[in-house]
Write an enzyme that holds these catalytic residues in place. Sequence first.
Site, PDB file in Angstrom:
ATOM      1  N   ASP A  93       0.863  -1.041   0.016  1.00 34.26           N
ATOM      2  CA  ASP A  93      -0.196  -0.007  -0.022  1.00 34.26           C
ATOM      3  C   ASP A  93       0.921   1.170   0.084  1.00 34.26           C
ATOM      4  O   ASP A  93       2.208   1.158   0.008  1.00 34.26           O
ATOM      5  CB  ASP A  93      -0.986  -0.045   1.297  1.00 34.26           C
ATOM      6  N   ASP A 266      -7.859  -7.158   0.959  1.00 32.05           N
ATOM      7  CA  ASP A 266      -6.753  -7.333   2.221  1.00 32.05           C
ATOM      8  C   ASP A 266      -7.333  -6.895   3.245  1.00 32.05           C
ATOM      9  O   ASP A 266      -8.233  -6.077   3.387  1.00 32.05           O
ATOM     10  CB  ASP A 266      -5.572  -6.412   1.812  1.00 32.05           C
ATOM     11  N   CYS A 304     -13.615 -27.778   9.277  1.00 32.70           N
ATOM     12  CA  CYS A 304     -12.486 -27.353   8.784  1.00 32.70           C
ATOM     13  C   CYS A 304     -11.515 -28.458   8.654  1.00 32.70           C
ATOM     14  O   CYS A 304     -11.212 -29.154   9.686  1.00 32.70           O
ATOM     15  CB  CYS A 304     -11.913 -26.174   9.743  1.00 32.70           C
ATOM     16  N   CYS A 306      -7.993 -27.721   8.479  1.00 35.40           N
ATOM     17  CA  CYS A 306      -6.649 -27.000   8.708  1.00 35.40           C
ATOM     18  C   CYS A 306      -5.974 -27.948   9.807  1.00 35.40           C
ATOM     19  O   CYS A 306      -6.436 -28.628  10.364  1.00 35.40           O
ATOM     20  CB  CYS A 306      -6.693 -25.455   9.012  1.00 35.40           C
ATOM     21  N   CYS A 309      -7.320 -27.549  13.544  1.00 31.47           N
ATOM     22  CA  CYS A 309      -8.659 -28.325  13.768  1.00 31.47           C
ATOM     23  C   CYS A 309      -8.474 -29.715  13.463  1.00 31.47           C
ATOM     24  O   CYS A 309      -9.035 -30.546  13.980  1.00 31.47           O
ATOM     25  CB  CYS A 309      -9.678 -27.948  12.606  1.00 31.47           C
ATOM     26  N   HIS A 335      -5.753 -20.888  11.386  1.00 35.72           N
ATOM     27  CA  HIS A 335      -7.144 -21.543  11.160  1.00 35.72           C
ATOM     28  C   HIS A 335      -7.859 -20.177  10.528  1.00 35.72           C
ATOM     29  O   HIS A 335      -8.671 -20.520   9.309  1.00 35.72           O
ATOM     30  CB  HIS A 335      -7.836 -21.895  12.427  1.00 35.72           C
TER      31      HIS A 335
HETATM   32 ZN    ZN Z   1      -9.315 -24.863  11.070  1.00 32.75          ZN
END
Ligand code: ZN
Length: 370
Positions: A93, A266, A304, A306, A309, A335
């Site tokens: 930016d 963003d 989830c 990830c 998780c 996460h």
């Molecule tokens: Zn997760």
Amino acid sequence: MTVSFSIIQEDNRTMARAGVLHTLRGDVETPVFMPVGTQATVKTMTPREVEELGARLILSNTYHLYLRPGADLIREAGGLHRFMGWNGPILTDSGGFQVFSLASLCRIEDNGVWFRSHIDGSEHFFSPEKAVAVQEALGSDIAMAFDQCAPYPCSYEEAREATERTSRWALRCREASRREDQALFGIIQGGVHRDLREKSVKDLLALDFPGYGIGGLSVGEPKEVMYEVLDYTVPLLPPHKPRYLMGVGSPDCLLEGVARGVDMFDCVLPTRIARNGTVFTRDGKLVVRNAAYARDFRPLDPECGCYACRHFTRAYIRHLLKANEVLGIRLTTLHNLHFILELMRNIRRAILEGSFLEFKEAFLARWNKN
Ligand SMILES: [Zn+2]
């Protein structure tokens, strides 16, 4: 062309589109969310982890890096990519938003802005030429023009002045831009005033930037107001160039932004709330720090996939957060970034399959339920 954009699929029922942003450091599928690495780091994550989460394009911050460690030092290190160990494309930016929101302002003149550092109170001057020079020293792939972001709320006159100054500064940025391996995007301002947005678009399109940021939103106005501004601003932008809604990153706003034709986003929100112990789930936000989760042995979000998780429970992560163990904020950050980046991948897939509207409605129905 340093950066070019191809549209792969347009949605029939909304303004959504799936595309590819071509950069010298690789292709980026859009709509895209850019994790924010304010201080040349996506907080708590290694670049390898950020890449493994599926991020391709990240954002870094001119104002912060100019103040600390300094653009010259980063140039000496071989540029921002080498300095921070990130080989993918980077957008910086311009510093305009932070100068007007974070620093204590000394004086705005047409030539630029005098401000005091939020770190040590030292006085600095930023002009369009300076903002371009700093971003060229950093060596980002996409630089943003130096703009004046008016606060919300503000008077019409204040918004008009900021908009007109942004247009004059955009021209100066374009004239100051030297690096052939860096694209410069313009920023549309105009606050919540339709005529000012129209004027800003007209002024900036005359300068023919390769992409356009939509600034001055997500600064405290109600979401409905932001959506309304997008409704009348985005259709004025050239369809074959990328559109970047700056500072927006909550799941509902991402979906609404994509539906209105935005390609890039963003926001610090996913990583910032993670460090405060709040995580995204398909059923809305969850404050895992709360006592209610002390004996909750389910994952942060049971659906989830990830790393956090798959391996850890709410009870364990809450314990880490309460004990100020650094792994706690690493897991919540991981996460939340996974959640947002996966949402963007699912959005793109739905656009390609012609089911974006159904996807959006199903997601929001669950998200808004609690
Ligand atoms: Zn997760």
